[in-house]
Motif scaffolding. Structure first.
Motif, short mmCIF file in Angstrom:
data_model
loop_
_atom_site.label_atom_id
_atom_site.label_comp_id
_atom_site.label_asym_id
_atom_site.label_seq_id
_atom_site.Cartn_x
_atom_site.Cartn_y
_atom_site.Cartn_z
N GLN A 79 0.80 -1.21 0.00
CA GLN A 79 0.00 0.00 0.00
C GLN A 79 0.84 1.27 0.00
O GLN A 79 0.38 2.29 -0.46
N HIS A 80 2.04 1.21 0.56
CA HIS A 80 2.82 2.45 0.71
C HIS A 80 4.24 2.23 0.25
O HIS A 80 4.82 1.22 0.62
N PRO A 81 4.85 3.10 -0.45
CA PRO A 81 4.26 4.31 -1.03
C PRO A 81 3.56 4.03 -2.36
O PRO A 81 2.93 4.90 -2.93
N MET A 82 3.67 2.80 -2.84
CA MET A 82 3.14 2.45 -4.16
C MET A 82 2.12 1.33 -4.02
O MET A 82 2.25 0.46 -3.18
N VAL A 83 1.11 1.37 -4.88
CA VAL A 83 0.13 0.28 -4.95
C VAL A 83 0.74 -0.81 -5.82
O VAL A 83 1.18 -0.54 -6.94
N CYS A 84 0.78 -2.03 -5.30
CA CYS A 84 1.22 -3.19 -6.07
C CYS A 84 0.11 -4.23 -5.98
O CYS A 84 -0.23 -4.66 -4.87
N ALA A 85 -0.45 -4.62 -7.12
CA ALA A 85 -1.60 -5.51 -7.08
C ALA A 85 -1.76 -6.30 -8.37
O ALA A 85 -1.25 -5.89 -9.43
N ASP A 86 -2.46 -7.40 -8.26
CA ASP A 86 -2.94 -8.17 -9.41
C ASP A 86 -4.45 -8.06 -9.42
O ASP A 86 -5.10 -8.22 -8.37
N LEU A 87 -5.01 -7.79 -10.60
CA LEU A 87 -6.45 -7.81 -10.79
C LEU A 87 -6.74 -8.95 -11.76
O LEU A 87 -6.23 -8.96 -12.88
N VAL A 88 -7.52 -9.91 -11.31
CA VAL A 88 -7.84 -11.08 -12.11
C VAL A 88 -9.31 -11.01 -12.48
O VAL A 88 -10.18 -10.97 -11.60
N LEU A 89 -9.59 -10.97 -13.78
CA LEU A 89 -10.97 -10.88 -14.26
C LEU A 89 -11.31 -12.14 -15.04
O LEU A 89 -10.54 -12.56 -15.91
N CYS A 90 -12.45 -12.72 -14.74
CA CYS A 90 -12.88 -13.96 -15.37
C CYS A 90 -13.74 -13.62 -16.59
O CYS A 90 -14.88 -13.18 -16.46
N ALA A 91 -13.16 -13.82 -17.77
CA ALA A 91 -13.80 -13.42 -19.03
C ALA A 91 -15.24 -13.94 -19.19
O ALA A 91 -16.13 -13.15 -19.52
N PRO A 92 -15.50 -15.22 -18.96
CA PRO A 92 -16.88 -15.69 -19.17
C PRO A 92 -17.89 -15.06 -18.20
O PRO A 92 -19.03 -14.77 -18.58
N VAL A 93 -17.46 -14.80 -16.97
CA VAL A 93 -18.35 -14.17 -16.00
C VAL A 93 -18.60 -12.72 -16.38
O VAL A 93 -19.75 -12.24 -16.36
N VAL A 94 -17.56 -12.02 -16.77
CA VAL A 94 -17.70 -10.62 -17.17
C VAL A 94 -18.63 -10.52 -18.39
O VAL A 94 -19.52 -9.67 -18.43
N ALA A 95 -18.44 -11.39 -19.35
CA ALA A 95 -19.27 -11.37 -20.56
C ALA A 95 -20.74 -11.66 -20.22
O ALA A 95 -21.64 -10.97 -20.71
N ARG A 96 -20.97 -12.65 -19.38
CA ARG A 96 -22.35 -13.00 -18.99
C ARG A 96 -23.01 -11.84 -18.25
O ARG A 96 -24.14 -11.46 -18.54
N GLU A 97 -22.30 -11.25 -17.30
CA GLU A 97 -22.86 -10.13 -16.54
C GLU A 97 -23.16 -8.94 -17.44
O GLU A 97 -24.20 -8.30 -17.29
N ALA A 98 -22.25 -8.63 -18.36
CA ALA A 98 -22.47 -7.50 -19.27
C ALA A 98 -23.74 -7.71 -20.07
O ALA A 98 -24.57 -6.80 -20.19
N GLU A 99 -23.93 -8.92 -20.57
CA GLU A 99 -25.14 -9.23 -21.34
C GLU A 99 -26.39 -9.13 -20.47
O GLU A 99 -27.37 -8.51 -20.86
N GLU A 100 -26.34 -9.72 -19.28
CA GLU A 100 -27.49 -9.69 -18.36
C GLU A 100 -27.85 -8.26 -17.96
O GLU A 100 -29.02 -7.95 -17.75
#
Length: 153
Positions: A79-100
């Motif tokens: 968190q300090h002084p720099m943000v270091c992170a991984d963001l993991v996005l699940c393509a099929p879930v994102v696509a389904r939610e966008a459509e819904e």
């Protein structure tokens, strides 16, 4: 407005060729960087990984104890002084939610990347109704500045 510096790694895991092309088209690197930088409060090193349902489910199960694929997982390392992170996005879930939800895939990715970036900086919507309201309001303001409609309304 000067935005914080971002070192970005954008990764695509195993996806079927047609799916990979669809998700790559919705996630041009310059837009991903723009969405994340607008949500940052300080300099960051962030890896964004787009995964299939199997990898998404395994990560959610192993790290959160929830045996299903979810839309976005945030792994924050510093968190300090720099943000270091991984963001993991699940393509099929994102696509389904966008459509819904009647959203474009790009708009939903923008929302989830802003959401995950806020989590990487300590924002949390699961701690109290007040925290959820504050995080949602922050997301809506960031997305509005990016020209993305309110994802909650």
């Amino acid at each position: 407005m000067s935005l914080p510096a971002l070192t970005l790694s954008l990764q695509f895991a195993r996806l079927a060729p047609a799916e990979a092309a669809r998700h790559r088209a919705a996630l041009p690197r310059h837009r991903v960087a723009r969405w994340i930088r607008h949500a940052l409060e300080r300099e960051a090193e962030i890896t964004v990984r787009i995964v299939d349902a199997d990898e998404g489910r395994a990560l959610n199960r192993d790290y959160r104890g929830k045996d299903y694929a979810t839309n976005v997982l945030t792994f924050d390392y510093a968190q300090h002084p720099m943000v270091c992170a991984d963001l993991v996005l699940c393509a099929p879930v994102v696509a389904r939610e966008a459509e819904e939800q009647g959203k474009t895939l790009e708009a939903h990715y923008a929302h989830l990347l802003v959401h995950g970036t806020l989590h990487a900086q300590g924002w949390d919507h699961e701690t109290s109704p007040e925290d959820a309201e504050a995080m949602e309001a922050r997301e809506v303001a960031i997305l509005a500045a990016l020209g993305v409609a309110n994802p909650y309304g």
